[in-house]
Every structure is written in C-alpha cells, then in structure tokens.
Motif scaffolding. Structure first.
Motif, PDB file in Angstrom:
ATOM      1  N   TYR A  19       0.754  -1.193   0.164  1.00  0.00           N
ATOM      2  CA  TYR A  19      -0.023  -0.127  -0.001  1.00  0.00           C
ATOM      3  C   TYR A  19       0.758   1.356   0.072  1.00  0.00           C
ATOM      4  O   TYR A  19       0.531   2.062  -0.780  1.00  0.00           O
ATOM      5  CB  TYR A  19      -1.131  -0.111   1.221  1.00  0.00           C
ATOM      6  N   VAL A  23       0.655   4.350  -2.698  1.00  0.00           N
ATOM      7  CA  VAL A  23      -0.193   5.373  -2.357  1.00  0.00           C
ATOM      8  C   VAL A  23       0.313   6.938  -2.893  1.00  0.00           C
ATOM      9  O   VAL A  23      -0.410   7.924  -2.725  1.00  0.00           O
ATOM     10  CB  VAL A  23      -0.463   5.322  -0.855  1.00  0.00           C
ATOM     11  N   THR A  24       1.554   6.953  -2.948  1.00  0.00           N
ATOM     12  CA  THR A  24       2.282   8.216  -3.369  1.00  0.00           C
ATOM     13  C   THR A  24       3.108   7.797  -4.676  1.00  0.00           C
ATOM     14  O   THR A  24       3.400   6.636  -4.983  1.00  0.00           O
ATOM     15  CB  THR A  24       3.257   9.051  -2.286  1.00  0.00           C
ATOM     16  N   CYS A  44       0.317   2.946   7.360  1.00  0.00           N
ATOM     17  CA  CYS A  44      -0.747   2.984   6.522  1.00  0.00           C
ATOM     18  C   CYS A  44      -1.961   3.175   7.173  1.00  0.00           C
ATOM     19  O   CYS A  44      -2.898   3.992   6.622  1.00  0.00           O
ATOM     20  CB  CYS A  44      -0.783   1.245   6.126  1.00  0.00           C
ATOM     21  N   ARG A  48      -4.401   6.375   5.591  1.00  0.00           N
ATOM     22  CA  ARG A  48      -6.134   6.220   5.278  1.00  0.00           C
ATOM     23  C   ARG A  48      -7.066   7.084   5.609  1.00  0.00           C
ATOM     24  O   ARG A  48      -8.186   7.367   5.098  1.00  0.00           O
ATOM     25  CB  ARG A  48      -6.323   4.669   5.578  1.00  0.00           C
ATOM     26  N   SER A  60      -0.799  12.061  -0.910  1.00  0.00           N
ATOM     27  CA  SER A  60      -1.217  10.680  -0.797  1.00  0.00           C
ATOM     28  C   SER A  60      -2.964  10.871  -0.963  1.00  0.00           C
ATOM     29  O   SER A  60      -3.548   9.856  -1.071  1.00  0.00           O
ATOM     30  CB  SER A  60      -1.366   9.837   0.323  1.00  0.00           C
ATOM     31  N   ARG A  63      -4.823   8.855  -3.727  1.00  0.00           N
ATOM     32  CA  ARG A  63      -4.772   7.330  -3.805  1.00  0.00           C
ATOM     33  C   ARG A  63      -5.084   6.869  -2.481  1.00  0.00           C
ATOM     34  O   ARG A  63      -5.023   5.582  -2.732  1.00  0.00           O
ATOM     35  CB  ARG A  63      -3.491   7.096  -4.313  1.00  0.00           C
ATOM     36  N   ARG A  64      -5.169   7.587  -1.364  1.00  0.00           N
ATOM     37  CA  ARG A  64      -5.180   6.915  -0.116  1.00  0.00           C
ATOM     38  C   ARG A  64      -6.438   5.816  -0.088  1.00  0.00           C
ATOM     39  O   ARG A  64      -6.344   4.809   0.620  1.00  0.00           O
ATOM     40  CB  ARG A  64      -5.081   7.747   1.170  1.00  0.00           C
ATOM     41  N   ASP A  65      -7.738   6.310  -0.683  1.00  0.00           N
ATOM     42  CA  ASP A  65      -8.680   5.380  -0.734  1.00  0.00           C
ATOM     43  C   ASP A  65      -8.846   4.572  -2.167  1.00  0.00           C
ATOM     44  O   ASP A  65      -9.771   3.600  -1.970  1.00  0.00           O
ATOM     45  CB  ASP A  65     -10.128   6.460  -0.666  1.00  0.00           C
ATOM     46  N   ARG A  66      -7.862   4.392  -2.670  1.00  0.00           N
ATOM     47  CA  ARG A  66      -7.886   3.765  -4.001  1.00  0.00           C
ATOM     48  C   ARG A  66      -7.015   2.630  -4.053  1.00  0.00           C
ATOM     49  O   ARG A  66      -7.506   1.501  -4.528  1.00  0.00           O
ATOM     50  CB  ARG A  66      -7.612   4.552  -5.499  1.00  0.00           C
ATOM     51  N   VAL A  67      -5.890   2.766  -3.357  1.00  0.00           N
ATOM     52  CA  VAL A  67      -5.032   1.567  -3.118  1.00  0.00           C
ATOM     53  C   VAL A  67      -5.375   0.466  -2.336  1.00  0.00           C
ATOM     54  O   VAL A  67      -5.813   0.775  -1.292  1.00  0.00           O
ATOM     55  CB  VAL A  67      -3.530   2.399  -2.863  1.00  0.00           C
TER      56      VAL A  67
END
Length: 399
Positions: A19, A23-24, A44, A48, A60, A63-67
């Motif tokens: 993750y 995330v970045t 992690c 989130r 982040s 992407r934080r909710d997509r990865v």
C-alpha cells in the motif's frame, strides 16, 4: 520472518508496504519519515484517515482510498511475482539506502514535486535470489537505436562478465539493453531487467518474449506496483534503480541526450564506478560516451577485462591491456582452467570439461564460446578440443 533489522515481515507488514509503495507517486521523505517513526502498519492506517503531516496528506490524497495492498499482492501473484521489502533477508539495503542520503536533503524537491527516495519495496518477478544476484552485479546500458558495433560490444561485454559470475542489470528496452539481456540468456547466466512500470505489464511489448525468458532465469524487477503504466518520469526513476542495484555502470552507446546518461549520472552520484565504450568520432551514437569520458570522469571500457576491474572486488585484476596474449600468463583463472581441460586431440563434451576444470556448466559454455570465437578452441564431431599445437603460444584476443 525477521530480516535482522527488527522488522518482522508478516503478511500484514507486506500488505502495508504494498500500500505504502503505491499511495504516493514516489517514495517521499515525508512518507519514509512516518514509516521510520511508527512502522509500516501504523503508517498505513494513519494515511488512510489522513492523520499525517500536511505535506504527506497532500501527496497521498488522490490515492489513499483507491490503493488496496492485498489486491496488489494478488495481481503480482498472478504472474509469479512477489514483493521484497525491508526486513526480508534478500532486501538490498546496502544498494538502496544511498538513494536517500543524507536525510536532510530529502524534502522539498523542485516545483512542488517531491524528491524520490529509495523504494519501499521491490516487485520481484523471477527465480533469481535477490541477495545472491545483486551481490555481484553490473549495469550495461545504452541507446535504443544502436549501431551493429554497439550491439556487438554490448553482447560481448555482457556475456564476458556473465562468465565471470556477474549478474547483468539493464532496462529491458530495445537496442543495447536487449543486446545485453539476450547475450546473458544465450550464455546461461543471470540477468535482471528493471522496468518503469508494473512487472505484470512487460514493456516494451516487442520485448515481451525476451522479458519472460529473463524472468525464468533471472528477474524482472520494478519499484512500481502491478498495473502501473510507463511514463517519462518513471523511466528516469527506473534509471536511478538500475544504477543503485549495480556495482558499476557501463554505457555502450548513447547520444548527447540519452536516458543512459541519466543512469550514469545516478551511478556517479551514488559513488559507483562509471565506464563508457568509445566509438567512431563520426558516430552520433557514441557522442554521449565520449562526453562521459571527457567531462564526467568515466573510465574508458573496451573489453571485458576493463569492466571486471571496474566492477570487481578490490584487488580483482584482469588480463594486461594488450591487444593479444602470446602466452597463458595473462588469462584469468577460469579461462585458463577450461583451456587446460580441453584435450589436444579427439574431443570432450562441455559437461566433461566443466568437471575437469571444476567450473560451473553455464560458465564453461560461455568461456568455450569465447575461446571458439578467438580461435583457441575447436568444436568437432567428437566434441571440444584445443586448437593449435596445444602449447602456450596460442594467440587469444583479450576480452
């Protein structure tokens, strides 16, 4: 599993690193600072819910909710890949840590773009052991549009260092990269292709078959998560990784503006030796190599022996810098043993020669190919034998 640095690499830790690595866009100073402070799992969890410093929250946010770390692990598993992370016995800490040294210079970047640091994990698709394959490695890189001369030199250097036990690292691209990879595959050695995208998206597609062969005997590696496509800046990050994973880098052919020159620049920045192969002064494909030698302190490399001296252990020597050898005195130990194991008459199979010389079968085949090209060995109906009169007056080109 405890890799020796206090981090127990449980499945949960590995998923957390998967993750964090995605995330970045790049592994930033702020991200590494958080991981160093609280560990990968807590880092992690904090990302989130955006309970992190402002800079990292911004990096982040998209992407934080997509990865999904678990989904990335599953995608890697579908192509036989896995994630190597800090704490694993095979994690190449010695090679990667210089990428973010010193820590105080890791922040800021230019134009709001975060400075990239060492990756949080390496997606590893292949059979090669990371610790063993990267312990003695050399990068062979160059232009995607080489001349026949460049292809021949790249193949000769790659097969030559392969015969001496080196892993050849390159970028899997057309041209010099492919020539180096294919030469090692033909010699039965170990080669690693570092990609700019995910290991499940072999790129370029025209090299798909070659890259699959590389994965079967060596490894296809990326810092990018599975499913990631290629972009220009990811190629630049890929070049950083090639330089970091190699004890030395040699540029075979490169124009004045070339991605291979960025790999050489990173190698120099990491205090790794850089070599460059000279070419005709009229060749556009060699301009970059000549600039490396003239302006950037690169070592001129014209044969395998030069590259071994560049990338080998301290005190490791090679044949003297003459065009030919009039005796066996200047030959490296492996070549001399195999040459001595060849019968003067009749013939022997490569396996018999390897057993007599006490050398690995893959190394024996590679050296036999070089001896055949040099005219020092003959392959006949009965097998391999020594050419000439069997004495020490053989003329063998130095490789």
């Amino acid at each position: 599993m405890d890799g020796g640095d206090g981090v127990v690499v449980t499945p949960e830790v590995r998923r957390a690193y998967a993750y964090l690595g995605a995330v970045t866009e790049r592994p930033t100073a702020e991200l590494w600072d958080l991981v160093d402070e609280v560990g990968p799992i807590e880092a992690c969890d904090r990302i989130r819910v955006a309970r992190v410093p402002e800079a990292l929250a911004e990096q982040s946010a998209s992407r934080r909710d997509r990865v999904d770390g678990a989904a990335l692990m599953d995608s890697a598993g579908e192509v036989g890949a896995h994630l190597v992370v800090p704490g694993d016995p095979g994690w190449p800490a010695h090679a990667l840590e210089p990428l973010d040294r010193p820590r105080g210079r890791r922040r800021g970047g230019h134009g709001g773009v975060a400075t990239a640091l060492r990756p949080l994990g390496l997606w590893w698709r292949g059979t090669a052991d990371p610790a063993l394959s990267l312990g003695r490695s050399v990068a062979v890189v160059g232009t995607r549009a080489p001349t026949p001369y460049g292809r021949a030199v790249a193949a000769d250097l790659a097969s030559g260092v392969c015969a001496e036990g080196f892993t050849v690292v390159s970028g899997g691209a057309f041209g010099i990269d492919a020539a180096a990879h294919r030469a090692v595959l033909g010699a039965g050695g170990c080669t690693i292709a570092v990609l700019a995208g995910g290991v499940d998206r072999l790129y370029p597609r025209g090299n798909d078959g070659m890259l699959r062969a590389v994965a079967e005997s060596g490894a296809v590696v990326s810092a990018q998560a599975p499913g990631t496509g290629v972009t220009r800046y990811r190629f630049l990050d890929r070049n950083r990784l090639i330089a970091a994973l190699s004890r030395a880098t040699v540029v075979v052919e490169a124009a004045a503006r070339s991605g291979a020159l960025s790999t050489a620049a990173w190698a120099a920045a990491l205090d790794r030796p850089v070599g460059a192969v000279p070419g005709p002064v009229t060749s556009v494909a060699s301009v970059g190599c000549h600039l490396l030698v003239r302006d950037r302190g690169a070592v001129l490399v014209g044969r395998t022996a030069d590259l071994i001296e560049l990338a080998g252990d301290m005190g490791e020597t090679a044949a003297p810098p003459t065009g030919h050898l009039s005796s066996w005195d200047g030959l490296d130990d492996v070549t001399r043993r195999i040459l001595e194991a060849l019968p003067v008459t009749g013939g022997s199979a490569p396996a018999e020669i390897a057993a007599s010389a006490g050398t690995a079968p893959t190394v024996t085949r590679a050296v036999l190919g070089r001896l055949l090209s040099a005219g020092a060995a003959v392959r006949g109906p009965e097998g391999w034998r020594r050419s000439g009169d069997g004495g020490v007056q053989l003329t063998i080109p130095v490789t």
